[in-house]
Design a protein around this motif. Sequence first.
Motif, PDB file in Angstrom:
ATOM      1  N   LYS A 194      17.801  38.795  29.518  1.00 20.29           N
ATOM      2  CA  LYS A 194      19.051  39.552  29.658  1.00 20.29           C
ATOM      3  C   LYS A 194      19.748  39.205  30.973  1.00 20.29           C
ATOM      4  N   ILE A 195      18.970  39.041  32.014  1.00 15.45           N
ATOM      5  CA  ILE A 195      19.550  38.711  33.320  1.00 15.45           C
ATOM      6  C   ILE A 195      20.181  37.322  33.287  1.00 15.45           C
ATOM      7  N   GLU A 196      19.521  36.387  32.625  1.00 15.37           N
ATOM      8  CA  GLU A 196      20.086  35.043  32.513  1.00 15.37           C
ATOM      9  C   GLU A 196      21.362  35.071  31.681  1.00 15.37           C
ATOM     10  N   LEU A 197      21.375  35.896  30.636  1.00 15.00           N
ATOM     11  CA  LEU A 197      22.585  36.056  29.830  1.00 15.00           C
ATOM     12  C   LEU A 197      23.715  36.642  30.680  1.00 15.00           C
ATOM     13  N   PHE A 198      23.382  37.574  31.561  1.00 17.24           N
ATOM     14  CA  PHE A 198      24.356  38.175  32.468  1.00 17.24           C
ATOM     15  C   PHE A 198      24.978  37.098  33.356  1.00 17.24           C
ATOM     16  N   ARG A 199      24.142  36.238  33.904  1.00 14.82           N
ATOM     17  CA  ARG A 199      24.652  35.158  34.755  1.00 14.82           C
ATOM     18  C   ARG A 199      25.631  34.265  33.981  1.00 14.82           C
ATOM     19  N   GLU A 200      25.242  33.882  32.772  1.00  9.99           N
ATOM     20  CA  GLU A 200      26.091  33.012  31.964  1.00  9.99           C
ATOM     21  C   GLU A 200      27.402  33.698  31.605  1.00  9.99           C
ATOM     22  N   PHE A 201      27.327  34.990  31.291  1.00 12.53           N
ATOM     23  CA  PHE A 201      28.520  35.749  30.899  1.00 12.53           C
ATOM     24  C   PHE A 201      29.482  35.867  32.083  1.00 12.53           C
ATOM     25  N   CYS A 202      28.937  36.117  33.270  1.00 11.88           N
ATOM     26  CA  CYS A 202      29.777  36.193  34.470  1.00 11.88           C
ATOM     27  C   CYS A 202      30.424  34.851  34.764  1.00 11.88           C
ATOM     28  N   GLN A 203      29.664  33.774  34.583  1.00 10.90           N
ATOM     29  CA  GLN A 203      30.206  32.437  34.803  1.00 10.90           C
ATOM     30  C   GLN A 203      31.365  32.175  33.851  1.00 10.90           C
ATOM     31  N   GLU A 204      31.208  32.556  32.593  1.00 15.70           N
ATOM     32  CA  GLU A 204      32.263  32.368  31.594  1.00 15.70           C
ATOM     33  C   GLU A 204      33.520  33.152  31.955  1.00 15.70           C
ATOM     34  N   ASN A 205      33.330  34.287  32.636  1.00 10.89           N
ATOM     35  CA  ASN A 205      34.468  35.148  32.994  1.00 10.89           C
ATOM     36  C   ASN A 205      34.926  34.941  34.436  1.00 10.89           C
ATOM     37  N   ASN A 206      34.484  33.835  35.040  1.00 11.77           N
ATOM     38  CA  ASN A 206      34.947  33.450  36.383  1.00 11.77           C
ATOM     39  C   ASN A 206      34.720  34.531  37.429  1.00 11.77           C
ATOM     40  N   CYS A 207      33.543  35.146  37.377  1.00 13.66           N
ATOM     41  CA  CYS A 207      33.286  36.222  38.340  1.00 13.66           C
ATOM     42  C   CYS A 207      31.821  36.278  38.764  1.00 13.66           C
ATOM     43  N   LEU A 208      31.132  35.144  38.770  1.00 16.86           N
ATOM     44  CA  LEU A 208      29.721  35.148  39.120  1.00 16.86           C
ATOM     45  C   LEU A 208      29.515  35.299  40.628  1.00 16.86           C
ATOM     46  N   ASP A 209      30.209  34.505  41.419  1.00 12.81           N
ATOM     47  CA  ASP A 209      29.995  34.543  42.867  1.00 12.81           C
ATOM     48  C   ASP A 209      31.261  34.873  43.651  1.00 12.81           C
ATOM     49  N   SER A 210      32.271  35.388  42.960  1.00 13.88           N
ATOM     50  CA  SER A 210      33.520  35.804  43.608  1.00 13.88           C
ATOM     51  C   SER A 210      34.239  36.780  42.681  1.00 13.88           C
ATOM     52  N   PRO A 211      35.188  37.544  43.193  1.00 14.51           N
ATOM     53  CA  PRO A 211      35.918  38.484  42.331  1.00 14.51           C
ATOM     54  C   PRO A 211      36.756  37.748  41.294  1.00 14.51           C
ATOM     55  N   ARG A 212      36.816  38.283  40.103  1.00 14.13           N
ATOM     56  CA  ARG A 212      37.721  37.721  39.087  1.00 14.13           C
ATOM     57  C   ARG A 212      39.159  37.863  39.593  1.00 14.13           C
ATOM     58  N   GLN A 213      39.908  36.784  39.521  1.00 16.76           N
ATOM     59  CA  GLN A 213      41.284  36.799  39.992  1.00 16.76           C
ATOM     60  C   GLN A 213      42.233  37.228  38.872  1.00 16.76           C
ATOM     61  N   PHE A 214      43.355  37.852  39.270  1.00 17.34           N
ATOM     62  CA  PHE A 214      44.358  38.327  38.322  1.00 17.34           C
ATOM     63  C   PHE A 214      45.706  37.701  38.666  1.00 17.34           C
ATOM     64  N   PRO A 215      46.617  37.660  37.686  1.00 16.96           N
ATOM     65  CA  PRO A 215      47.943  37.085  37.963  1.00 16.96           C
ATOM     66  C   PRO A 215      48.695  37.822  39.073  1.00 16.96           C
ATOM     67  N   SER A 216      48.434  39.119  39.225  1.00 13.80           N
ATOM     68  CA  SER A 216      49.116  39.914  40.249  1.00 13.80           C
ATOM     69  C   SER A 216      48.318  41.188  40.488  1.00 13.80           C
ATOM     70  N   ALA A 217      48.646  41.872  41.581  1.00 17.14           N
ATOM     71  CA  ALA A 217      47.987  43.150  41.878  1.00 17.14           C
ATOM     72  C   ALA A 217      48.299  44.181  40.798  1.00 17.14           C
ATOM     73  N   HIS A 218      49.519  44.147  40.282  1.00 18.15           N
ATOM     74  CA  HIS A 218      49.894  45.098  39.230  1.00 18.15           C
ATOM     75  C   HIS A 218      49.132  44.793  37.947  1.00 18.15           C
ATOM     76  N   SER A 219      48.934  43.523  37.646  1.00 17.75           N
ATOM     77  CA  SER A 219      48.162  43.145  36.451  1.00 17.75           C
ATOM     78  C   SER A 219      46.729  43.653  36.576  1.00 17.75           C
ATOM     79  N   ARG A 220      46.156  43.522  37.766  1.00 13.86           N
ATOM     80  CA  ARG A 220      44.799  44.033  38.002  1.00 13.86           C
ATOM     81  C   ARG A 220      44.747  45.552  37.826  1.00 13.86           C
TER      82      ARG A 220
END
Length: 394
Positions: A194-220
């Motif tokens: 499950k932990i390895e799946l978590f790592r892969e899922f975070c990588q797919e969502n661009n948020c493993l080792d940094s915050p996921r970025q958004f188009p704008s503060a309002h979008s976030r």
Amino acid sequence: MTAILSQSPTWTFPFCPEPPDWFLDWDSIQNHFDWIKNLKGCQQDPIYHAEGDVLIHTKMVCEALISSTNWRQLPEKERSILFAAALLHDVAKPAFTKIEADGRISSKGHARQGARMVRQILSQFEPPVQFDIRETVVAIVQFGSLPIWLIDKPNPQQSVIKVSQVVRCDFLALLAEADVRGRQCSDRQELLDKIELFREFCQENNCLDSPRQFPSAHSRFIYFRKDNANPDAEMFDDTKCEVVLMSGLPGSGKDYWIRENLPNLPVISLDALRMEMNISPEKNQSEVVERAKQRAKEYLRSGTSFVWNATNTTKQMRQQLIDLFAAYKARIRIVYIEVPIAEIQDRNRSRTAPVPEAVIQKLADRLDIPDRTEAHQVEWIVADPATLGAMPRS
């Protein structure tokens, strides 16, 4: 935006193992920290923790962590942060452990309260632990079980993206892996998968080792207010005014900060309203809050920016207000101000209308520091202890 006024050039947690031998000085750790001693004798459910009490488990978690190649390859400060989290991850279990009616042992709620205890513990260190380091340890303790429980969340994608705004998800995975390897249970491999799946899922969502970025503060802001929003969608910014929501314990300097930084904005102050309405802080505050909300609605209807000045120390308090402001299409800016609790109590005694110390302590015990998922903009103003004596009291 983060404003940290006091930063140490380097930081290491006491007794954090170092190369080349990575020796764990467990005897010194037990002799140095009272909260470690409290873990001894705290029972755990043998189905999930056949290794013994919480103290035994904590030592095994630390051993598993410092044996990890991924941990050893981190910079010194980051190794210390994770080591502190490993030592403290179950600090609240003694207070939350109970035997259920069926004989099973549980400790529901220990992670959230444990995070608050970690904040208090690290705040008492000398010299004080730097704010961003302290809050990273707090977040790892609070969200450390997410890698194991992710697939049970109603919206796993939003769960990982949300937590990535607060703490690195790869840190959570490292602690979770150590937590699993530091126990005796029949489902260890399933948990590690499950932990390895978590790592892969975070990588797919661009948020493993940094915050996921958004188009704008309002979008976030909009993304975290909807259940099934698209994190890549750029939302049209239809805000009409800005509400500055102050947050901080009584005596932290909110009034002074407003005078220095926003002198031209109207202010809705719950303290001022209490005095105007002759209502004690210890009495029911519903009338005060209702009067404040009515004034806020007047500003919001006219599109007038203003400051809401109150303690707002829990996420629940803030969320109710943010819902109101957002309904009128306001842009939300949270300003959190922090000074040490000892200074707060000292300032409070000098006030013309001091807040009962028990009230301040209760607020401190339940403090939830604002994070980036709550508003368009969040600022953390953390006072330098060396300059506190020169700061005006408010």
